[in-house]
Design an enzyme around this catalytic site. Structure first.
Site, PDB file in Angstrom:
ATOM      1  N   ASP A 249     -28.994 -26.283 -16.278  1.00 37.31           N
ATOM      2  CA  ASP A 249     -29.127 -27.362 -17.252  1.00 37.31           C
ATOM      3  C   ASP A 249     -30.591 -27.817 -17.377  1.00 37.31           C
ATOM      4  O   ASP A 249     -31.359 -27.722 -16.418  1.00 37.31           O
ATOM      5  CB  ASP A 249     -28.236 -28.531 -16.813  1.00 37.31           C
ATOM      6  CG  ASP A 249     -27.990 -29.514 -17.936  1.00 37.31           C
ATOM      7  OD1 ASP A 249     -28.341 -29.213 -19.096  1.00 37.31           O
ATOM      8  OD2 ASP A 249     -27.448 -30.604 -17.666  1.00 37.31           O
ATOM      9  N   GLY A 250     -30.939 -28.315 -18.547  1.00 39.93           N
ATOM     10  CA  GLY A 250     -32.256 -28.923 -18.734  1.00 39.93           C
ATOM     11  C   GLY A 250     -33.205 -28.130 -19.610  1.00 39.93           C
ATOM     12  O   GLY A 250     -34.379 -28.512 -19.760  1.00 39.93           O
TER      13      GLY A 250
ATOM     14  N   TRP B 285     -36.745 -29.641 -21.166  1.00 38.24           N
ATOM     15  CA  TRP B 285     -37.966 -28.937 -20.754  1.00 38.24           C
ATOM     16  C   TRP B 285     -38.823 -28.616 -21.983  1.00 38.24           C
ATOM     17  O   TRP B 285     -40.037 -28.802 -21.978  1.00 38.24           O
ATOM     18  CB  TRP B 285     -37.565 -27.649 -20.019  1.00 38.24           C
ATOM     19  CG  TRP B 285     -38.682 -26.887 -19.381  1.00 38.24           C
ATOM     20  CD1 TRP B 285     -39.166 -27.035 -18.119  1.00 38.24           C
ATOM     21  CD2 TRP B 285     -39.458 -25.838 -19.986  1.00 38.24           C
ATOM     22  NE1 TRP B 285     -40.186 -26.144 -17.884  1.00 38.24           N
ATOM     23  CE2 TRP B 285     -40.396 -25.390 -19.017  1.00 38.24           C
ATOM     24  CE3 TRP B 285     -39.462 -25.227 -21.238  1.00 38.24           C
ATOM     25  CZ2 TRP B 285     -41.307 -24.379 -19.258  1.00 38.24           C
ATOM     26  CZ3 TRP B 285     -40.380 -24.211 -21.482  1.00 38.24           C
ATOM     27  CH2 TRP B 285     -41.287 -23.802 -20.498  1.00 38.24           C
TER      28      TRP B 285
ATOM     29  N   HIS C 104     -34.640 -22.397 -23.894  1.00 41.39           N
ATOM     30  CA  HIS C 104     -33.691 -21.329 -23.542  1.00 41.39           C
ATOM     31  C   HIS C 104     -34.434 -20.029 -23.239  1.00 41.39           C
ATOM     32  O   HIS C 104     -34.073 -19.303 -22.309  1.00 41.39           O
ATOM     33  CB  HIS C 104     -32.675 -21.109 -24.667  1.00 41.39           C
ATOM     34  CG  HIS C 104     -31.814 -22.308 -24.931  1.00 41.39           C
ATOM     35  ND1 HIS C 104     -31.234 -23.031 -23.907  1.00 41.39           N
ATOM     36  CD2 HIS C 104     -31.425 -22.917 -26.080  1.00 41.39           C
ATOM     37  CE1 HIS C 104     -30.531 -24.028 -24.420  1.00 41.39           C
ATOM     38  NE2 HIS C 104     -30.641 -23.995 -25.736  1.00 41.39           N
TER      39      HIS C 104
ATOM     40  N   ASN D 179     -20.197 -25.513 -26.164  1.00 38.28           N
ATOM     41  CA  ASN D 179     -21.516 -25.192 -26.731  1.00 38.28           C
ATOM     42  C   ASN D 179     -21.459 -24.650 -28.159  1.00 38.28           C
ATOM     43  O   ASN D 179     -22.460 -24.670 -28.876  1.00 38.28           O
ATOM     44  CB  ASN D 179     -22.285 -24.199 -25.841  1.00 38.28           C
ATOM     45  CG  ASN D 179     -22.842 -24.820 -24.582  1.00 38.28           C
ATOM     46  OD1 ASN D 179     -23.035 -24.140 -23.571  1.00 38.28           O
ATOM     47  ND2 ASN D 179     -23.105 -26.129 -24.599  1.00 38.28           N
TER      48      ASN D 179
ATOM     49  N   ARG E 180     -22.924 -26.847 -30.926  1.00 40.81           N
ATOM     50  CA  ARG E 180     -24.372 -27.100 -31.065  1.00 40.81           C
ATOM     51  C   ARG E 180     -24.876 -26.622 -32.435  1.00 40.81           C
ATOM     52  O   ARG E 180     -24.206 -25.844 -33.103  1.00 40.81           O
ATOM     53  CB  ARG E 180     -25.126 -26.373 -29.954  1.00 40.81           C
ATOM     54  CG  ARG E 180     -24.862 -27.015 -28.617  1.00 40.81           C
ATOM     55  CD  ARG E 180     -25.888 -26.627 -27.614  1.00 40.81           C
ATOM     56  NE  ARG E 180     -25.645 -27.395 -26.394  1.00 40.81           N
ATOM     57  CZ  ARG E 180     -26.472 -27.457 -25.383  1.00 40.81           C
ATOM     58  NH1 ARG E 180     -27.610 -26.800 -25.402  1.00 40.81           N
ATOM     59  NH2 ARG E 180     -26.197 -28.180 -24.328  1.00 40.81           N
TER      60      ARG E 180
ATOM     61  N   GLU F 267     -19.575 -26.685  -1.716  1.00 38.96           N
ATOM     62  CA  GLU F 267     -20.596 -27.706  -1.465  1.00 38.96           C
ATOM     63  C   GLU F 267     -21.371 -27.870  -2.772  1.00 38.96           C
ATOM     64  O   GLU F 267     -21.722 -26.882  -3.427  1.00 38.96           O
ATOM     65  CB  GLU F 267     -21.551 -27.253  -0.354  1.00 38.96           C
ATOM     66  CG  GLU F 267     -20.893 -27.080   0.999  1.00 38.96           C
ATOM     67  CD  GLU F 267     -20.327 -28.389   1.555  1.00 38.96           C
ATOM     68  OE1 GLU F 267     -20.889 -29.456   1.260  1.00 38.96           O
ATOM     69  OE2 GLU F 267     -19.313 -28.332   2.273  1.00 38.96           O
TER      70      GLU F 267
HETATM   71  C1  FPP Z   1     -28.375 -25.934 -20.714  1.00 42.45           C
HETATM   72  O1  FPP Z   1     -29.534 -26.601 -21.109  1.00 42.45           O
HETATM   73  C2  FPP Z   1     -28.467 -24.481 -20.922  1.00 42.45           C
HETATM   74  C3  FPP Z   1     -27.665 -23.754 -21.751  1.00 42.45           C
HETATM   75  C4  FPP Z   1     -26.589 -24.348 -22.539  1.00 42.45           C
HETATM   76  C5  FPP Z   1     -27.852 -22.299 -21.934  1.00 42.45           C
HETATM   77  C6  FPP Z   1     -28.285 -21.508 -20.746  1.00 42.45           C
HETATM   78  C7  FPP Z   1     -28.852 -20.223 -21.206  1.00 42.45           C
HETATM   79  C8  FPP Z   1     -29.916 -19.586 -20.685  1.00 42.45           C
HETATM   80  C9  FPP Z   1     -30.611 -20.021 -19.475  1.00 42.45           C
HETATM   81  C10 FPP Z   1     -30.473 -18.366 -21.360  1.00 42.45           C
HETATM   82  C11 FPP Z   1     -29.659 -17.140 -21.434  1.00 42.45           C
HETATM   83  C12 FPP Z   1     -28.822 -16.787 -20.240  1.00 42.45           C
HETATM   84  C13 FPP Z   1     -28.702 -15.552 -19.700  1.00 42.45           C
HETATM   85  C14 FPP Z   1     -27.625 -15.326 -18.681  1.00 42.45           C
HETATM   86  C15 FPP Z   1     -29.573 -14.402 -20.025  1.00 42.45           C
HETATM   87  P1  FPP Z   1     -29.426 -27.675 -22.271  1.00 42.45           P
HETATM   88  O2  FPP Z   1     -29.700 -26.986 -23.547  1.00 42.45           O
HETATM   89  O3  FPP Z   1     -28.110 -28.371 -22.204  1.00 42.45           O
HETATM   90  O4  FPP Z   1     -30.592 -28.646 -21.898  1.00 42.45           O
HETATM   91  P2  FPP Z   1     -30.658 -30.240 -22.096  1.00 42.45           P
HETATM   92  O5  FPP Z   1     -29.532 -30.817 -21.287  1.00 42.45           O
HETATM   93  O6  FPP Z   1     -31.991 -30.589 -21.559  1.00 42.45           O
HETATM   94  O7  FPP Z   1     -30.532 -30.493 -23.565  1.00 42.45           O
END
Ligand code: FPP
Length: 247
Positions: free
Chosen positions: A22-23, A27, A39, A70, A73, A209
């Site tokens: 998350d994050g 970021w 991402h 998701n 979004r 955990e």
């Molecule tokens: C959460 O951050 C992240 C996601 C919903 C997507 C995760 C995807 C990746 C790391 C890239 C692709 C993955 C692979 C396995 C190659 P957020 O968007 O919710 O962040 P925020 O809470 O700061 O808005």
């Protein structure tokens, strides 16, 4: 300076690590960029963490890449995430194979765009005999959705007299979950300071955990992973028993 990696290897490792990455959005925002930039950088963190787990000898790593929620979004963000998945799968296929990693997925993958689905199924098929680590990507995954699916499958078997209601126990449920070939989660990590489970592996984390860190996912390094494992190793896992019983 103590070598945290060496220290970790002197104690029992978690068999199954699951991560809520998350994050990414925050970021990117901190840098004045679009969420998709987060991402993209999150993908580099994925690579680092997969590598670190393989080096340590972790047998199962499960990453929450895209939830059933998701899909709500903005369209551009969903499209970018799907593109990132295809390009990562294409780019990393060789590395996965070289490192003897088996790719697996959990979730309602039929809902993924055809290109993503085909690429995913192809990599799963090509890496199916690998044995060093199982890397599971949760895609279009929701734990409630998984449980609903499980109840439906078991109900059909009950209706057809394949399963007797009295024989339904934990192992029957386990066998019908998307995670049926995986052990329970030992360590669940969530980055970015949020302290929620967000519909991830609700059944499978019964005795896990939990480790929460403020680090945003694109900044999560191998060292952050080592810290979470070291923290895990210092906890007493009682599984409902008393400390005395464990001795
Ligand atoms: C959460 O951050 C992240 C996601 C919903 C997507 C995760 C995807 C990746 C790391 C890239 C692709 C993955 C692979 C396995 C190659 P957020 O968007 O919710 O962040 P925020 O809470 O700061 O808005």
């Amino acid at each position: 300076m103590i070598d945290i990696k060496a220290e970790i290897q002197q104690h029992p490792l978690p068999d199954h690590i699951a991560i809520i990455m998350d994050g990414n959005g925050r970021w990117a925002k901190q840098r004045g960029k679009l969420r998709v930039f987060g991402h993209e950088n999150g993908t580099s963190a994925v690579k680092q963490i997969v590598e670190a787990c393989t080096e340590l000898g972790i047998k199962n790593l499960t990453l929450y890449a895209f939830s059933t929620e998701n899909w709500k979004r903005p369209k551009l963000e969903v499209q970018t995430l799907m593109k990132l998945l295809i390009s990562s799968l294409k780019k990393e296929m060789k590395n996965l194979h070289k490192n003897n990693i088996k790719l697996n997925s959990i979730g309602d993958i039929k809902t993924l765009p055809t290109k993503v689905f085909n690429e995913l199924v192809d990599v799963i098929e090509r890496t199916k005999n690998n044995t060093q680590m199982t890397l599971t990507i949760a895609l279009s995954y929701g734990s409630r959705d998984e449980l609903i699916n499980t109840v439906k499958e078991i109900s059909i078997k009950v209706k057809n007299n394949i399963i007797l209601p009295n024989n339904i126990d934990e192992s029957v449920i386990n066998e019908h979950l998307y995670t049926h070939r995986l052990p329970d989660v030992d360590l669940l990590i969530r980055t970015s300071g949020e302290k929620r489970i967000s519909n991830f592996l609700l059944w499978q984390i019964a005795y896990a955990e939990l480790y929460f860190t403020d680090v945003l996912w694109p900044d999560f390094t191998k060292n952050d992973l080592y810290k979470s494992i070291r923290d895990y190793q210092q906890r007493e896992r009682r599984f409902g028993k008393t400390s005395e019983q464990l001795k």
